[in-house]
Design a protein around this motif. Structure first.
Motif, PDB file in Angstrom:
ATOM      1  N   LYS A 266      29.434   1.037  14.858  1.00 19.73           N
ATOM      2  CA  LYS A 266      28.371   1.213  14.099  1.00 19.73           C
ATOM      3  C   LYS A 266      28.359   1.571  12.744  1.00 19.73           C
ATOM      4  N   LYS A 267      29.276   2.319  12.644  1.00 13.40           N
ATOM      5  CA  LYS A 267      29.359   3.062  11.293  1.00 13.40           C
ATOM      6  C   LYS A 267      30.867   2.924  10.595  1.00 13.40           C
ATOM      7  N   VAL A 268      30.860   1.994   9.783  1.00 14.36           N
ATOM      8  CA  VAL A 268      31.936   1.571   9.028  1.00 14.36           C
ATOM      9  C   VAL A 268      32.066   2.043   7.577  1.00 14.36           C
ATOM     10  N   ASP A 269      33.099   3.042   7.268  1.00 11.49           N
ATOM     11  CA  ASP A 269      32.876   3.287   5.856  1.00 11.49           C
ATOM     12  C   ASP A 269      34.264   2.705   5.106  1.00 11.49           C
ATOM     13  N   GLN A 270      33.890   1.760   4.220  1.00 10.14           N
ATOM     14  CA  GLN A 270      34.850   1.040   3.139  1.00 10.14           C
ATOM     15  C   GLN A 270      35.627   2.143   2.322  1.00 10.14           C
ATOM     16  N   ILE A 271      36.788   2.225   2.406  1.00  8.81           N
ATOM     17  CA  ILE A 271      37.400   3.071   1.181  1.00  8.81           C
ATOM     18  C   ILE A 271      38.461   2.144   0.318  1.00  8.81           C
ATOM     19  N   SER A 272      38.789   2.411  -0.875  1.00  8.20           N
ATOM     20  CA  SER A 272      39.697   1.926  -1.538  1.00  8.20           C
ATOM     21  C   SER A 272      40.777   2.569  -2.218  1.00  8.20           C
ATOM     22  N   ILE A 273      41.754   1.969  -2.545  1.00  7.88           N
ATOM     23  CA  ILE A 273      42.799   2.763  -3.282  1.00  7.88           C
ATOM     24  C   ILE A 273      42.985   2.154  -4.666  1.00  7.88           C
ATOM     25  N   GLU A 274      42.942   2.964  -5.839  1.00  9.28           N
ATOM     26  CA  GLU A 274      43.072   2.361  -7.090  1.00  9.28           C
ATOM     27  C   GLU A 274      44.517   2.683  -7.630  1.00  9.28           C
ATOM     28  N   GLY A 275      44.917   1.770  -8.603  1.00  9.13           N
ATOM     29  CA  GLY A 275      46.070   1.831  -9.048  1.00  9.13           C
ATOM     30  C   GLY A 275      46.140   1.011 -10.682  1.00  9.13           C
ATOM     31  N   ILE A 287      50.702   0.075  -9.451  1.00 10.97           N
ATOM     32  CA  ILE A 287      51.408   1.173  -9.354  1.00 10.97           C
ATOM     33  C   ILE A 287      50.221   2.539  -8.927  1.00 10.97           C
ATOM     34  N   VAL A 288      50.298   2.824  -7.781  1.00 10.69           N
ATOM     35  CA  VAL A 288      49.449   3.936  -7.257  1.00 10.69           C
ATOM     36  C   VAL A 288      49.744   5.283  -7.604  1.00 10.69           C
ATOM     37  N   PRO A 289      49.005   6.065  -8.663  1.00 11.98           N
ATOM     38  CA  PRO A 289      49.447   7.353  -8.883  1.00 11.98           C
ATOM     39  C   PRO A 289      49.314   8.126  -7.598  1.00 11.98           C
ATOM     40  N   ASP A 290      50.455   9.276  -7.895  1.00  9.64           N
ATOM     41  CA  ASP A 290      50.421  10.118  -6.601  1.00  9.64           C
ATOM     42  C   ASP A 290      49.156  11.061  -6.170  1.00  9.64           C
ATOM     43  N   GLU A 291      48.358  11.254  -7.314  1.00  7.16           N
ATOM     44  CA  GLU A 291      46.952  12.085  -7.026  1.00  7.16           C
ATOM     45  C   GLU A 291      46.199  11.096  -6.409  1.00  7.16           C
ATOM     46  N   GLU A 292      45.982   9.766  -6.539  1.00  7.85           N
ATOM     47  CA  GLU A 292      45.277   8.826  -5.837  1.00  7.85           C
ATOM     48  C   GLU A 292      45.754   8.470  -4.317  1.00  7.85           C
ATOM     49  N   LYS A 293      46.882   8.436  -4.159  1.00  6.38           N
ATOM     50  CA  LYS A 293      47.457   8.154  -2.932  1.00  6.38           C
ATOM     51  C   LYS A 293      47.313   9.489  -2.051  1.00  6.38           C
ATOM     52  N   GLN A 294      47.534  10.688  -2.594  1.00  2.37           N
ATOM     53  CA  GLN A 294      46.825  11.939  -1.768  1.00  2.37           C
ATOM     54  C   GLN A 294      45.653  11.829  -1.535  1.00  2.37           C
ATOM     55  N   ARG A 295      44.916  11.631  -2.449  1.00  5.38           N
ATOM     56  CA  ARG A 295      43.263  11.385  -2.003  1.00  5.38           C
ATOM     57  C   ARG A 295      43.239  10.666  -0.799  1.00  5.38           C
ATOM     58  N   GLN A 297      45.346   9.801   1.426  1.00  3.68           N
ATOM     59  CA  GLN A 297      45.973  10.084   2.648  1.00  3.68           C
ATOM     60  C   GLN A 297      45.065  11.319   3.229  1.00  3.68           C
ATOM     61  N   ASP A 298      44.490  12.322   2.367  1.00  2.00           N
ATOM     62  CA  ASP A 298      43.684  13.318   2.894  1.00  2.00           C
ATOM     63  C   ASP A 298      42.552  12.693   3.776  1.00  2.00           C
ATOM     64  N   GLU A 299      41.790  11.805   3.174  1.00  2.48           N
ATOM     65  CA  GLU A 299      40.514  11.295   3.846  1.00  2.48           C
ATOM     66  C   GLU A 299      41.107  10.675   5.308  1.00  2.48           C
ATOM     67  N   LEU A 300      42.160  10.065   5.332  1.00  2.00           N
ATOM     68  CA  LEU A 300      42.563   9.269   6.360  1.00  2.00           C
ATOM     69  C   LEU A 300      43.015  10.440   7.588  1.00  2.00           C
ATOM     70  N   LYS A 301      43.810  11.082   7.075  1.00  2.00           N
ATOM     71  CA  LYS A 301      44.181  12.400   7.869  1.00  2.00           C
ATOM     72  C   LYS A 301      43.113  13.117   8.539  1.00  2.00           C
ATOM     73  N   GLY A 302      42.101  13.385   7.555  1.00  2.00           N
ATOM     74  CA  GLY A 302      40.829  14.272   8.162  1.00  2.00           C
ATOM     75  C   GLY A 302      40.095  13.394   9.080  1.00  2.00           C
ATOM     76  N   HIS A 303      40.055  11.990   8.978  1.00  2.00           N
ATOM     77  CA  HIS A 303      39.423  11.322   9.803  1.00  2.00           C
ATOM     78  C   HIS A 303      40.185  11.095  11.396  1.00  2.00           C
ATOM     79  N   LEU A 304      41.539  11.144  11.301  1.00  2.00           N
ATOM     80  CA  LEU A 304      42.373  11.180  12.206  1.00  2.00           C
ATOM     81  C   LEU A 304      42.645  12.563  12.890  1.00  2.00           C
ATOM     82  N   GLU A 305      41.918  13.616  12.368  1.00  2.00           N
ATOM     83  CA  GLU A 305      42.052  14.776  12.675  1.00  2.00           C
ATOM     84  C   GLU A 305      43.539  15.594  12.803  1.00  2.00           C
ATOM     85  N   ILE A 306      44.212  14.999  11.906  1.00  2.00           N
ATOM     86  CA  ILE A 306      45.702  15.460  11.654  1.00  2.00           C
ATOM     87  C   ILE A 306      45.546  16.661  10.605  1.00  2.00           C
TER      88      ILE A 306
END
Length: 307
Positions: A266-275, A287-295, A297-306
């Motif tokens: 019921k709650k789908v959050d769309q996220i995108s990755i920029e390059g 080419i995806v900058p390292d800081e964008e990739k890290q951003r 990664q952190d959001e998905l890890k938080g959602h997976l509770e890693i």
């Protein structure tokens, strides 16, 4: 060649989500159950892949642990594996009752795990099938990929038609393939949904605009699949799913997901990755900058509770 490249859609698991929801409805119980189990058996394609190295323990769906799904839209051709030109990662968290949906641009340059070189991320599937695609996305995002769902992109039209069509809110007025898509709320059948999800070059946002439309289609199918009215069409829905989807989810896992994670849809959050686009040896890459990739990664890890 351009038209082939435009055959990249979205749709990857939605059909599965439709299954989960229909499972919970209970109407026409035996008939639906029989059709559902037949479709699930047809879709089930296990892979020769051990538990992700990024997992300490196996996922236990009964415990409602967060998990991830890689959805691939593949242009399957005779005697050719094809390429996964639509790549979407879902993370599902029942504790937060939410889903995060990330589109990865197909031209993203990254290490192709098991191939020994950097290339476009969508080439991983062509080089090594679903196993290499999962390993490459897992490495790129630094998260475990627990399940996959692969959809034949041409066949997704049947799924849209099976649920009675979809309604989306189009934010960009355009014409494509002889069809006009006005700005605002529009209703699409399978053929129009395919065109809607393919258009890229006429959109000033390029691939980012197309990815947005793909995600809109996914959410619209989830919404239509959740409608009890779709139960009157369950045979058509299940046939469309069985004919066009492959997944390593088995029937019991589908049941557990429906039971334990249904509210998350019921709650789908769309996220995108920029390059930034560039050419290397005359080939276009994102080419995806390292800081964008890290951003991301952190959001998905938080959602997976890693941790």
């Amino acid at each position: 060649m351009k038209e082939k490249k435009k055959k990249r859609t979205w749709l990857r698991v939605i059909g599965i989500v439709v299954l989960f929801i229909v499972l919970g409805a209970g109407a026409y119980a035996y008939s639906i159950y029989k059709s559902l189990t037949n479709a699930a058996e047809t879709m089930h394609h296990p892979i020769d892949r051990k538990m992700s190295e990024k997992r300490v323990e196996e996922i236990t769906l009964e415990k409602q642990e967060p998990f991830s799904v890689l959805m691939l839209g593949v242009d399957e051709r005779e005697d050719d594996r094809g390429r996964s030109d639509s790549i979407i990662v879902l993370t599902i968290n029942s504790n937060q009752n939410s889903v995060k949906m990330l589109s990865i641009p197909r031209d993203t340059r990254t290490e192709i795990v098991g191939y020994g070189k950097e290339d476009k991320i969508n080439h991983a599937y062509a080089f090594g099938g679903i196993e290499m695609a999962m390993a490459t996305v897992e490495n790129f995002l630094d998260i475990p990929i627990d399940y996959y769902i692969q959809i034949n992109m041409e066949g997704f039209k049947d799924i849209v038609d099976a649920v009675g069509g979809i309604t989306v809110n189009n934010d960009f007025d355009f014409s494509y393939g002889g069809v006009h898509f006005p700005k605002g709320e529009i209703t699409l059948n399978g053929d129009k949904a395919l065109l809607f999800s393919r258009m890229r070059h006429e959109d000033p946002r390029g691939d980012a605009g197309r990815q947005l439309r793909q995600r809109q289609i996914i959410q619209a199918i989830i919404k239509e699949g959740a409608s009890l009215s779709s139960l009157t069409n369950y045979n058509q829905v299940f046939n469309a799913l069985g004919n066009n989807i492959k997944t390593n989810l088995n029937f019991n896992e589908m049941v557990e997901i429906q039971k334990n994670y249904r509210a998350a849809a019921k709650k789908v959050d769309q996220i995108s990755i920029e390059g930034k686009g560039t050419k290397i040896d005359r080939i276009y890459y994102l080419i995806v900058p390292d800081e964008e990739k890290q951003r991301v990664q952190d959001e998905l890890k938080g959602h997976l509770e890693i941790k």
